[in-house]
Write a protein that holds these residues in place. Structure first.
Motif, mmCIF file in Angstrom:
data_model
loop_
_atom_site.group_PDB
_atom_site.id
_atom_site.type_symbol
_atom_site.label_atom_id
_atom_site.label_comp_id
_atom_site.label_asym_id
_atom_site.label_seq_id
_atom_site.Cartn_x
_atom_site.Cartn_y
_atom_site.Cartn_z
ATOM 1 N N GLN A 1 53.710 22.308 100.635
ATOM 2 C CA GLN A 1 53.046 21.538 101.691
ATOM 3 C C GLN A 1 51.884 22.323 102.283
ATOM 4 O OE1 GLN A 1 55.615 20.497 104.950
ATOM 5 N NE2 GLN A 1 54.146 19.096 105.868
ATOM 6 N N SER B 1 48.940 22.284 99.894
ATOM 7 C CA SER B 1 48.239 20.999 99.859
ATOM 8 C C SER B 1 47.429 20.743 101.127
ATOM 9 C CB SER B 1 49.229 19.858 99.642
ATOM 10 O OG SER B 1 50.129 19.761 100.739
ATOM 11 N N SER B 2 47.689 21.504 102.190
ATOM 12 C CA SER B 2 46.952 21.292 103.434
ATOM 13 C C SER B 2 45.488 21.718 103.307
ATOM 14 C CB SER B 2 47.620 22.054 104.582
ATOM 15 O OG SER B 2 47.570 23.452 104.367
ATOM 16 N N SER C 1 43.510 18.960 101.686
ATOM 17 C CA SER C 1 43.502 17.851 102.639
ATOM 18 C C SER C 1 42.448 18.087 103.728
ATOM 19 C CB SER C 1 44.887 17.706 103.275
ATOM 20 O OG SER C 1 44.881 16.723 104.287
ATOM 21 N N ALA D 1 38.998 17.666 102.152
ATOM 22 C CA ALA D 1 38.718 16.255 101.866
ATOM 23 C C ALA D 1 38.296 15.521 103.137
ATOM 24 C CB ALA D 1 39.950 15.592 101.250
ATOM 25 N N SER D 2 38.993 15.789 104.232
ATOM 26 C CA SER D 2 38.632 15.171 105.510
ATOM 27 C C SER D 2 37.248 15.620 105.951
ATOM 28 C CB SER D 2 39.668 15.530 106.581
ATOM 29 O OG SER D 2 40.952 15.092 106.208
ATOM 30 N N THR E 1 40.861 15.346 96.774
ATOM 31 C CA THR E 1 41.948 14.367 96.848
ATOM 32 C C THR E 1 42.813 14.405 95.588
ATOM 33 O OG1 THR E 1 40.383 12.684 96.048
ATOM 34 C CG2 THR E 1 40.758 12.811 98.426
ATOM 35 N N MET F 1 45.183 17.221 96.007
ATOM 36 C CA MET F 1 46.290 16.830 96.880
ATOM 37 C C MET F 1 47.363 16.078 96.096
ATOM 38 S SD MET F 1 43.990 15.544 100.116
ATOM 39 C CE MET F 1 45.333 14.536 100.749
ATOM 40 N N ARG F 2 46.951 15.148 95.266
ATOM 41 C CA ARG F 2 47.912 14.380 94.476
ATOM 42 C C ARG F 2 48.668 15.278 93.496
ATOM 43 N NH1 ARG F 2 46.525 8.880 91.880
ATOM 44 N NH2 ARG F 2 48.807 8.930 91.897
ATOM 45 N N TYR G 1 49.368 18.408 93.864
ATOM 46 C CA TYR G 1 50.366 19.164 94.622
ATOM 47 C C TYR G 1 51.583 18.299 94.936
ATOM 48 C CZ TYR G 1 47.745 23.471 95.397
ATOM 49 O OH TYR G 1 47.107 24.675 95.224
ATOM 50 N N SER G 2 51.352 17.005 95.185
ATOM 51 C CA SER G 2 52.499 16.116 95.431
ATOM 52 C C SER G 2 53.322 15.949 94.157
ATOM 53 C CB SER G 2 52.013 14.753 95.941
ATOM 54 O OG SER G 2 51.288 14.064 94.938
#
Length: 233
Positions: free
Chosen positions: A71, A74-75, A78, A81-82, A138, A141-142, A144-145
């Motif tokens: 987690q 992945s931050s 994230s 991306a923001s 992004t 992020m995916r 990492y999920s």
């Protein structure tokens, strides 16, 4: 004015700056991949640690820590991306302002005096760089999920695992984590090269110098940094 008409307004130093910018970006990506096959890089050494991490996960009874680490990893994409979305919004707003933005930019010290059409073209190219960065962040992020799903689906420690099964799991899970890190690295490279493109607003020669400078910085950090020496021990 049409796109071809706008392109016709570019001077030969502008064309040189654009060609060197994209050539330096794509060329460095290709160079880094080939060199990493012969010499240790930050990514290759951290991938080795990811494999060790996933292998040791198979021996842990409680994998809460592993989930927290995924987690936290992945931050970073994230956040970027923001940030990319905010930058894209600002660039589109500047593009919509048109002449006012060009007039304000022309008042900056050492800024090149160009037509509104050429200035808008520079904004479009810079926006495209951050759009590319957004998609890479992004996708990281995916990935990492996906890695988190693999960790969560791992059999319990007490279940019978052969050494081959443990290493196969480590290869699969560590590989997904490595791809996520590589994709994040691609997004960061786009952000680095965006600074070279910003220099184009001041001068095409500044863009040329900044592009070469970014390549030098990336090469130093990926293949000659202090942290690389510590990881290789």
């Amino acid at each position: 004015m049409t796109l071809l008409g706008t392109l016709a307004l570019l001077t030969w130093p502008d064309w040189l700056a654009v060609a060197l910018f994209f050539g330096a970006w794509t060329g460095y990506v290709s160079f880094a991949k080939r060199r990493a096959e012969r010499r240790a890089s930050i990514l290759s050494l951290t991938n080795r640690e990811r494999h060790r991490w996933m292998l040791r996960t198979t021996y842990r009874e409680n994998r809460v820590v592993d989930g927290i680490v995924v987690q936290n990893l992945s931050s970073s994409p994230s956040f970027f991306a923001s940030t990319s979305i905010l930058i894209i919004g600002g660039l589109l707003a500047a593009l919509g302002a048109g002449e006012k933005t060009a007039e304000l930019a022309s008042e900056l010290p050492f800024a090149a005096r160009t037509s509104v059409q050429v200035f808008d073209l520079k904004l479009v190219v810079l926006t495209g760089v951050f759009v590319h960065a957004f998609f890479r962040f992004t996708w990281s992020m995916r990935q990492y999920s996906f890695g988190a799903l693999i960790v969560a689906s791992a059999p319990d420690r007490d279940e019978p695992w052969t050494d081959a099964e443990r290493h196969a799991f480590a290869d699969r899970a560590g590989g997904v984590m490595g791809l996520a890190a590589e994709t994040f690295n691609d997004g960061l490279r786009a952000c680095y090269f965006s600074f070279a493109l910003v220099a184009w607003f001041f001068s095409p020669w500044a863009c040329v110098a900044a592009s070469l400078g970014v390549v030098w910085v990336l090469n130093r950090r990926e293949f000659h940094s202090d942290v690389l020496g510590l990881l290789s021990r």
